[in-house]
Design a protein around this motif. Structure first.
Motif: not given
Length: 737
Positions: A686-697, A704-714
C-alpha cells in the motif's frame, strides 16, 4: 615433534580421562620449554575449535554429545541468540538461557531441545570474553553513570564509577574499556578511555562504526608491515618481467568508478579469424609482492578484506601496494595474472589459458564515461578523450549481451539491482541529499566478464579435485522461501514454487516484478531468502549464479581469498595444469581456516558498511522532521507498519498506536492490519503519505505517523517551511472510503 601426531596423542589422552596440563607434560614426556610450548599451542587450538573444554578444576576434557562450543551472537531485538560452532552448525539460545554471556563470547552450551529446524541450547560456561571495549552513549546519574551501547546486540548497559568518567559529559558518545564483566548480581563495569563527541555531530559516525566493529584506523598499519611495503620496488625490473607473457603492445584498459584508486582488473578484447571473441581479463599480480607468511601477508589475512565506509577506505594492503605497484595504473608496466578466454558467437566458452603476464594499461576509463560514450548523447569532451577505444567497447557490449543471455538461460539471478546510494554532503559534513545509484551498461559489462573469469579459474581446480578456495552459495532455506512466497501473494504476484527450487524460479520473480513500485523490496526479500555466500574449501556450487563452480580471483588488492587463489594458480602454471603433492598437502590443511576467517571478516566489513549507510540515512531524515513523504508499506506486524521512502531508501515504523482513526487488529493469515469499525485495511504494498516525527541516528530508528488532509492546516502552522505535498487524487479516494 610432529604437530599432527602430537595433537592426535593429546586427544587420545584427554579422551580416556580429564587431564590437567602438568599431567599432559608427564604423559608426553615433555621436558624442554619448546616441547611444553608446543603442547600449550595445540591445547589452545583445540579449545578454540571446540574439540575440548577446560573445566572449573582446570582439567581438559572432551565434550559430551549434548555439549557444543561456539561464538554467541545476539539479535538486535535482544530476545534470541545464536551460537556459531566451528563446524558451521548453529544453535539457537533464548535470551533467558544465555546467562551472563555477551555478544561474541566463546561459550559452552548444553543442548536442551529443538527450536524450529535448529538445536536449542543453554549457555553453561563462558570460555572466553571477546568484547574488550564498548562504544555507546554516556548517561550521567549523579556522581556515577552508565554507558548504553550503540550496538543493540550488546544486551546490557555498563556501570561507570566516578573515577572512570574522565571528561565525558552527559549524552556524549564514548569509547569505554571493560574493567569487570557482569556477574549474576552486578552489571559489567567500564572506564571511559575516549570521548568521540556529541551524538548529532556527523564527524563521529565513522569512528563509531570503526570502534563498534573493531576495525583498524584508516591509514594505520603495524610498523613491520609498513617497512616491508616501503622496501618494495617502485618500478618493474627486466628480471621481474622475464619469462612472462608480454601483453604490453595489446590494447588493454581499466574501467572503474570515478573515485577509485586501486585498479586490480583490466580487460582487452579482439575478434579471431574464426569469428570467436578473445577476451583478456588481466588481474594485478599481488602474490608476486605479498609473500606467504610475510608481515604483509599476516596483516592481509587478519583483515581479510578492504572496508569501504562511504568516502573512507580501510585497505587490506598499504597504499604503496594498493594504490601504486600492484595497481594497474595507466601507462605503467604492471605484473598480472592474465586469463585469456575464447568465446563463440553463442556465448559458449570454448577455450581458455592462464599466464603470468605483464601489461601496460592504455587508459584509465570510468563507468560514467564509458556509459556516455556508448549512449546517444555523448559530449565532445568524452569523445575526444576515449573515442579511440569505442570499437573495443562496442565489441565488449556485444559479448556482454551474449554472456548475459547465456546466463539467463541457465537461471542465474545476478541481475538484482544494488541498493547502493550516493550521499551528497554540505559544507558542515551533514547529508544534503541521497541519490540511488543505478548500474549502467559498463558496470554490467565488467560484472559479466569477472563472473566468467571466476568460473573459468574455479573449473581448473574443480575438475581435478585439487585443493581450492571456492565462493559458494547454498540452496535457499525452504522456510524462508515460504516467507517470500507469502510476501508475493500479498502483493498479488503469483509465482509457482516447485518442491526442488531452481534459480530460474527466482529469476522469473525478478522479471515479473521489475516494474513494480516495490521491486527493490521484492529483491531484498529474494536476497534474504537465500543463504549468505561464503568462502569454502568444499565446492557445493553457487546457487544464485546457477554455477557449478565459482571463486573470487579478480580482486586480490582488496580480498584475501583472491590472493590465495593467485598463489594456487602460480603453482598450477608451474606444474603445467596440476599441483605438486607437497602443495596439495599444504593447501588441504590451510584452506579451511583461510575460508572460515575470510568469510567472518567479510561479514564484519559488510555490517560496518551497512551501519554507516543507515546512520547517514537517518541523519538525512532527521533534518526533515515534520515533513510529509509518500511511503510504501514493506511489512505489517502486530505493533505497526514498516514503511519506506522509495526515492531515498529510508525505512521506518508507523506504530499501531498512531493509527488513531480506529482500533486495528492484526490478521496473521493474510498479514494485514484491519480496522474494527471502519474496515480500513493496511497491507504490504500500500502507498500512503506519512509524516516523519522522530529520527534516532545512533539507534538507526525512524518513526512516522500517517498523514491525512485534515492535518494540512496544522502542519502549515507547526512547520511553515516544510515541503508538504498533498495528492488530490489521494484525497478523493479517502473521502470515498
Amino acid at each position: 615433534m610432529n604437530e599432527d601426531n602430537l595433537e592426535k596423542q593429546i586427544l587420545e589422552i584427554i579422551d580416556k580421562n580429564p587431564t590437567i596440563q602438568k599431567e599432559l607434560y608427564e604423559s608426553l614426556n615433555a621436558l624442554e620449554k619448546s616441547e611444553k610450548a608446543q603442547i600449550r599451542k595445540i591445547l589452545n587450538k583445540l579449545l578454540s575449535e571446540g574439540k575440548i573444554i577446560k573445566d572449573s578444576q582446570n582439567q581438559y576434557r572432551k565434550l559430551d554429545e549434548n555439549m557444543a562450543v561456539g561464538t554467541i551472537e545476539f539479535t538486535k531485538s535482544g530476545n534470541m541468540a545464536f551460537v556459531q560452532c566451528s563446524d558451521g552448525s548453529e544453535i539457537a539460545v533464548k535470551v533467558e538461557n544465555s546467562g551472563i554471556s555477551l555478544h561474541k563470547d566463546l561459550v559452552l552450551v548444553e543442548i536442551i531441545g529443538k527450536w524450529r529446524d535448529l538445536k536449542e541450547g543453554r549457555v553453561v560456561r563462558i570460555l572466553k570474553r571477546e568484547l574488550k571495549y564498548v562504544v555507546g552513549e554516556f548517561v550521567r546519574k549523579g556522581i556515577f553513570g552508565f554507558v548504553i551501547p550503540i550496538d543493540a546486540k550488546i544486551n546490557t548497559d555498563f556501570y561507570v564509577a566516578p573515577e572512570g568518567i574522565g571528561k565525558a559529559k552527559n549524552g556524549q558518545i564514548v569509547k569505554a574499556k571493560i574493567t569487570k564483566y557482569q556477574s549474576p548480581t552486578k552489571k559489567p563495569e567500564v572506564e571511559i578511555v575516549d570521548v568521540l563527541g556529541d551524538k548529532d555531530d556527523p564527524s563521529i559516525d565513522l569512528p563509531i562504526v570503526i570502534f563498534k566493529h573493531g576495525l583498524p584506523e584508516p591509514g594505520y598499519f603495524p610498523p613491520k608491515v609498513l617497512q616491508e611495503a616501503k622496501e618494495l620496488p617502485k618500478k618493474l625490473s627486466e628480471n621481474e618481467i622475464n619469462g612472462r607473457k608480454d601483453f604490453r603492445k595489446e590494447t588493454i584498459f581499466t574501467i572503474d568508478g570515478d573515485t577509485a584508486k586501486d585498479f586490480d582488473d583490466a580487460v582487452g578484447i579482439k575478434k579471431l579469424d574464426n569469428g570467436n571473441y578473445l577476451l583478456g581479463v588481466h588481474i594485478a599480480d599481488v602474490s608476486h609482492y605479498v609473500k606467504s607468511n610475510s608481515a604483509l601477508d599476516r596483516e592481509a589475512y587478519k583483515r581479510g578484506t578492504s572496508v569501504y565506509l562511504i568516502d573512507t577506505v580501510i585497505p587490506m594492503l598499504p597504499f604503496e601496494l594498493s594504490n601504486w605497484i600492484c595497481s594497474l595504473v595507466e601507462g605503467e608496466d604492471r605484473l598480472t595474472m592474465s586469463l585469456l578466454m575464447e568465446i563463440d558467437p553463442y556465448g559458449n566458452l570454448v577455450n581458455s589459458k592462464i599466464y603470468n603476464g605483464v601489461i601496460r594499461s592504455a587508459k584509465r576509463l570510468t563507468y560514467r564515461k564509458v556509459n556516455e560514450l556508448l549512449s546517444d548523447n555523448c559530449s565532445e569532451e568524452v569523445k575526444k578523450e576515449i573515442e579511440f577505444l569505442k570499437p573495443e567497447l562496442e565489441m565488449m557490449r556485444e559479448l556482454m549481451e551474449l554472456l548475459s543471455e547465456k546466463r539467463k538461460e541457465r537461471g542465474s539471478i545476478i541481475d538484482i539491482e544494488s541498493n547502493e546510494v550516493h550521499f551528497e554532503f554540505d559544507e558542515k559534513g551533514y547529508v544534503k541529499d541521497i541519490i540511488p545509484v543505478e548500474r549502467g551498461l559498463s558496470e554490467k559489462m565488467i560484472e559479466e566478464f569477472m563472473v566468467l573469469a571466476n568460473e573459468t579459474v574455479a573449473s581448473y581446480f574443480d575438475v581435478q579435485g585439487l585443493p581450492f578456495i571456492y565462493r559458494i552459495h547454498e540452496n535457499p532455506d525452504p522456510d524462508v522461501l515460504l516467507q517470500l512466497r507469502n510476501y508475493l501473494d500479498m502483493l498479488g504476484i503469483n509465482v509457482k514454487f516447485p518442491q526442488n527450487i531452481h534459480p530460474k524460479v527466482l529469476q522469473e520473480i525478478l522479471e515479473k516484478t521489475k516494474n513494480h513500485p516495490l521491486s527493490k523490496n521484492i529483491q531484498m526479500m529474494l536476497v534474504r531468502s537465500m543463504k549468505r555466500a561464503l568462502y569454502s574449501e568444499e565446492n557445493v556450487g553457487h546457487f544464485g549464479l546457477a554455477s557449478s563452480s565459482y571463486t573470487h580471483f579478480t580482486s586480490p588488492i582488496r580480498r584475501y581469498p583472491d590472493l590465495v587463489v593467485h598463489r594456487l594458480l602460480k603453482e598450477f602454471i608451474k606444474y603445467k595444469g596440476t599441483l605438486s603433492k607437497k602443495e596439495i598437502k599444504k593447501y588441504s590443511e590451510m584452506l579451511p581456516e583461510i575460508a572460515k576467517n575470510s568469510s567472518e571478516m567479510e561479514r564484519v566489513a559488510d555490517q560496518a558498511e551497512w551501519d554507516l549507510i543507515d546512520m547517514k540515512k537517518v541523519e538525512y531524515i532527521s533534518r526533515h522532521i515534520g515533513e510529509v513523504f509518500w511511503v510504501y508499506i514493506t511489512g505489517v506486524t502486530r505493533f505497526g507498519l514498516f514503511v519506506e521512502i522509495p526515492q531515498k531508501m529510508i525505512s521506518g515504523l508507523i506504530h499501531i498506536s498512531e493509527l488513531s482513526d480506529d482500533y486495528y487488529i492484526y490478521d496473521e493469515r493474510d498479514n494485514t492490519l484491519k480496522g474494527e469499525r471502519t474496515g480500513n485495511v493496511y497491507r504490504i504494498g500500500d502507498k500512503l503519505q506519512a509524516k516523519v516525527v522522530r529520527a534516532d541516528k545512533i539507534g538507526t530508528e525512524v518513526d512516522f505517523i500517517p498523514y491525512t488532509e485534515d492535518d494540512f492546516e496544522k502542519l502549515k502552522r507547526e512547520h511553515p517551511h516544510a515541503k508538504i505535498k498533498v495528492n488530490k487524487k489521494n484525497k478523493k479516494k479517502r473521502k470515498k472510503s
